[in-house]
Design a protein around this motif. Structure first.
Motif, PDB file in Angstrom:
ATOM      1  N   GLY A 150     -11.600   5.980 -10.574  1.00 57.94           N
ATOM      2  CA  GLY A 150     -11.491   4.535 -10.746  1.00 57.94           C
ATOM      3  C   GLY A 150     -11.277   3.797  -9.447  1.00 57.94           C
ATOM      4  O   GLY A 150     -10.899   2.624  -9.438  1.00 57.94           O
ATOM      5  N   GLU A 151     -11.562   4.452  -8.321  1.00 55.15           N
ATOM      6  CA  GLU A 151     -11.354   3.853  -6.997  1.00 55.15           C
ATOM      7  C   GLU A 151     -12.666   3.197  -6.543  1.00 55.15           C
ATOM      8  O   GLU A 151     -13.448   3.777  -5.787  1.00 55.15           O
ATOM      9  CB  GLU A 151     -10.920   4.926  -6.001  1.00 55.15           C
ATOM     10  CG  GLU A 151      -9.596   5.580  -6.333  1.00 55.15           C
ATOM     11  CD  GLU A 151      -8.418   4.633  -6.139  1.00 55.15           C
ATOM     12  OE1 GLU A 151      -8.554   3.673  -5.357  1.00 55.15           O
ATOM     13  OE2 GLU A 151      -7.375   4.837  -6.787  1.00 55.15           O
ATOM     14  N   LEU A 152     -12.890   1.975  -7.000  1.00 60.81           N
ATOM     15  CA  LEU A 152     -14.163   1.310  -6.758  1.00 60.81           C
ATOM     16  C   LEU A 152     -14.170   0.462  -5.498  1.00 60.81           C
ATOM     17  O   LEU A 152     -15.247   0.059  -5.040  1.00 60.81           O
ATOM     18  CB  LEU A 152     -14.522   0.427  -7.963  1.00 60.81           C
ATOM     19  CG  LEU A 152     -14.529   1.116  -9.334  1.00 60.81           C
ATOM     20  CD1 LEU A 152     -15.007   0.145 -10.400  1.00 60.81           C
ATOM     21  CD2 LEU A 152     -15.368   2.382  -9.325  1.00 60.81           C
ATOM     22  N   ASP A 153     -13.007   0.209  -4.942  1.00 63.39           N
ATOM     23  CA  ASP A 153     -12.955  -0.685  -3.773  1.00 63.39           C
ATOM     24  C   ASP A 153     -11.876  -0.254  -2.791  1.00 63.39           C
ATOM     25  O   ASP A 153     -11.338  -1.078  -2.059  1.00 63.39           O
ATOM     26  CB  ASP A 153     -12.716  -2.123  -4.230  1.00 63.39           C
ATOM     27  CG  ASP A 153     -13.044  -3.149  -3.141  1.00 63.39           C
ATOM     28  OD1 ASP A 153     -13.975  -2.882  -2.355  1.00 63.39           O
ATOM     29  OD2 ASP A 153     -12.366  -4.180  -3.072  1.00 63.39           O
ATOM     30  N   SER A 154     -11.567   1.035  -2.787  1.00 60.92           N
ATOM     31  CA  SER A 154     -10.528   1.520  -1.887  1.00 60.92           C
ATOM     32  C   SER A 154     -11.073   1.656  -0.469  1.00 60.92           C
ATOM     33  O   SER A 154     -12.286   1.582  -0.226  1.00 60.92           O
ATOM     34  CB  SER A 154     -10.004   2.872  -2.365  1.00 60.92           C
ATOM     35  OG  SER A 154     -11.003   3.870  -2.207  1.00 60.92           O
ATOM     36  N   GLU A 155     -10.182   1.888   0.468  1.00 57.27           N
ATOM     37  CA  GLU A 155     -10.597   2.060   1.862  1.00 57.27           C
ATOM     38  C   GLU A 155     -11.529   3.258   2.014  1.00 57.27           C
ATOM     39  O   GLU A 155     -12.539   3.193   2.724  1.00 57.27           O
ATOM     40  CB  GLU A 155      -9.358   2.226   2.744  1.00 57.27           C
ATOM     41  CG  GLU A 155      -9.664   2.333   4.232  1.00 57.27           C
ATOM     42  CD  GLU A 155      -8.412   2.406   5.089  1.00 57.27           C
ATOM     43  OE1 GLU A 155      -8.541   2.775   6.275  1.00 57.27           O
ATOM     44  OE2 GLU A 155      -7.321   2.099   4.572  1.00 57.27           O
ATOM     45  N   LEU A 156     -11.205   4.376   1.323  1.00 57.83           N
ATOM     46  CA  LEU A 156     -12.054   5.561   1.409  1.00 57.83           C
ATOM     47  C   LEU A 156     -13.421   5.296   0.792  1.00 57.83           C
ATOM     48  O   LEU A 156     -14.454   5.695   1.358  1.00 57.83           O
ATOM     49  CB  LEU A 156     -11.385   6.747   0.712  1.00 57.83           C
ATOM     50  CG  LEU A 156     -12.222   8.034   0.624  1.00 57.83           C
ATOM     51  CD1 LEU A 156     -12.652   8.499   2.005  1.00 57.83           C
ATOM     52  CD2 LEU A 156     -11.440   9.125  -0.106  1.00 57.83           C
ATOM     53  N   THR A 157     -13.452   4.623  -0.356  1.00 63.97           N
ATOM     54  CA  THR A 157     -14.731   4.322  -1.002  1.00 63.97           C
ATOM     55  C   THR A 157     -15.585   3.443  -0.099  1.00 63.97           C
ATOM     56  O   THR A 157     -16.795   3.681   0.053  1.00 63.97           O
ATOM     57  CB  THR A 157     -14.502   3.624  -2.355  1.00 63.97           C
ATOM     58  OG1 THR A 157     -13.656   4.445  -3.169  1.00 63.97           O
ATOM     59  CG2 THR A 157     -15.821   3.399  -3.072  1.00 63.97           C
ATOM     60  N   ARG A 158     -14.983   2.436   0.513  1.00 63.53           N
ATOM     61  CA  ARG A 158     -15.727   1.567   1.428  1.00 63.53           C
ATOM     62  C   ARG A 158     -16.286   2.363   2.612  1.00 63.53           C
ATOM     63  O   ARG A 158     -17.434   2.159   3.020  1.00 63.53           O
ATOM     64  CB  ARG A 158     -14.815   0.438   1.934  1.00 63.53           C
ATOM     65  CG  ARG A 158     -14.515  -0.633   0.898  1.00 63.53           C
ATOM     66  CD  ARG A 158     -13.531  -1.661   1.438  1.00 63.53           C
ATOM     67  NE  ARG A 158     -13.412  -2.773   0.523  1.00 63.53           N
ATOM     68  CZ  ARG A 158     -14.181  -3.857   0.545  1.00 63.53           C
ATOM     69  NH1 ARG A 158     -15.146  -3.962   1.458  1.00 63.53           N
ATOM     70  NH2 ARG A 158     -14.012  -4.818  -0.326  1.00 63.53           N
ATOM     71  N   ALA A 159     -15.485   3.279   3.128  1.00 62.10           N
ATOM     72  CA  ALA A 159     -15.932   4.076   4.268  1.00 62.10           C
ATOM     73  C   ALA A 159     -17.104   4.974   3.874  1.00 62.10           C
ATOM     74  O   ALA A 159     -18.079   5.116   4.640  1.00 62.10           O
ATOM     75  CB  ALA A 159     -14.775   4.914   4.799  1.00 62.10           C
ATOM     76  N   LEU A 160     -17.034   5.580   2.699  1.00 60.22           N
ATOM     77  CA  LEU A 160     -18.123   6.450   2.244  1.00 60.22           C
ATOM     78  C   LEU A 160     -19.406   5.653   2.017  1.00 60.22           C
ATOM     79  O   LEU A 160     -20.491   6.084   2.418  1.00 60.22           O
ATOM     80  CB  LEU A 160     -17.714   7.170   0.955  1.00 60.22           C
ATOM     81  CG  LEU A 160     -16.682   8.283   1.101  1.00 60.22           C
ATOM     82  CD1 LEU A 160     -16.205   8.749  -0.268  1.00 60.22           C
ATOM     83  CD2 LEU A 160     -17.242   9.456   1.900  1.00 60.22           C
TER      84      LEU A 160
END
Length: 264
Positions: A150-160
């Motif tokens: 459910g991590e749609l806008d986390s820092e890691l998701t943005r980086a990926l």
């Protein structure tokens, strides 16, 4: 009319959402094979075994149609499912054809799993529709897991997303294909990263139209009201929060019996 939908995890909810929108009276059952997610890292034999198990559950419980809401499982298992079961089976494929019509630069980027990109089905798509354009492919390890959490806008998701999308845009891609059903949940982030001149295409709406056509051709009748039920092969408690973020706050999640979940 009872329609069963399955995916390796929660990504196929993006397809379920479009089916619900187009066939509001259908009774929908969603199976998240979360004990085995992601399929992209699994062998074709494992994916076939899991697809057969989930389909048997749906057939045993009286469903009229099965939707394989996963590009990787479609490539690995849909021919076998159609040989095994007599009810209609609808699968997925990356939207290479509409992307070739949409591109202005002649360069299309495809974001998908390793399993999809290495499949014979995807190779056939490229042979059929990719002859006059340049198709750049990018496997996206880690994105499925972010959606599952459910991590749609986390820092890691943005980086990926930046890691996978930016090189395609720099290489001239003006059209991006979301070749995994998990990725539409990241569409706002992908579109922001790609910029306003890049079109993003997924196949959820096209699959929902196909489901409706198949249902009508088979003479399947819908009732007055449609329910939606969710099941998982994994730990319901671990996935419920993400399900509610991706679907709605009232969703409930039931664990599949062990013989269908592949649990020992």
């Amino acid at each position: 009319m009872r329609i069963g939908v399955f995916d390796s995890g929660l990504g196929g909810l993006s397809v379920l959402r479009e089916i619900r929108r187009r066939i509001p009276a259908a009774n929908l059952t969603y199976l998240a094979d979360s004990a085995w997610v992601p399929y992209g890292a699994r062998s074709e034999d494992v994916i076939r075994v899991r697809s057969l198990a989930l389909s048997r559950y749906l057939v045993y419980h009286g469903h009229d149609m099965i939707v394989v809401a996963c590009n990787t499982a479609t490539a690995a298992a849909v021919p076998l499912l159609r040989e095994t079961f007599r009810i209609p089976i609808v699968g997925m494929e990356p939207a290479v054809k509409p992307a070739t019509a949409a591109t202005r630069s002649g360069v299309v980027g495809v974001l998908a799993t390793v399993g999809t990109l290495q499949s014979a089905r995807f190779a056939a798509l490229l042979d059929q529709f990719g002859g006059d354009i340049q198709v750049l492919t990018r496997a996206c390890p880690g994105l499925v897991e972010q959606v599952e959490a459910g991590e749609l806008d986390s820092e890691l998701t943005r980086a990926l997303v930046t890691q996978f999308v930016a090189p395609l845009v720099r290489a001239g891609a003006d059209t991006l294909v979301l070749g995994c059903t998990h990725f539409p949940f990241l569409r706002p982030l992908i579109e922001t990263t790609a910029g306003p001149d890049v079109r993003v295409i997924d196949t959820g709406e096209a699959v929902a139209r196909r489901v409706r056509e198949v249902a009508q051709a088979a003479g399947l009748q819908a009732g007055e009201r449609g329910a939606t039920n969710f099941f998982t092969s994994g730990d319901a408690g671990a996935s419920l929060g993400a399900l509610r973020r991706l679907w709605d706050d009232a969703a409930t999640l039931t664990e599949l019996p062990a013989e269908y979940a592949g649990r020992s």
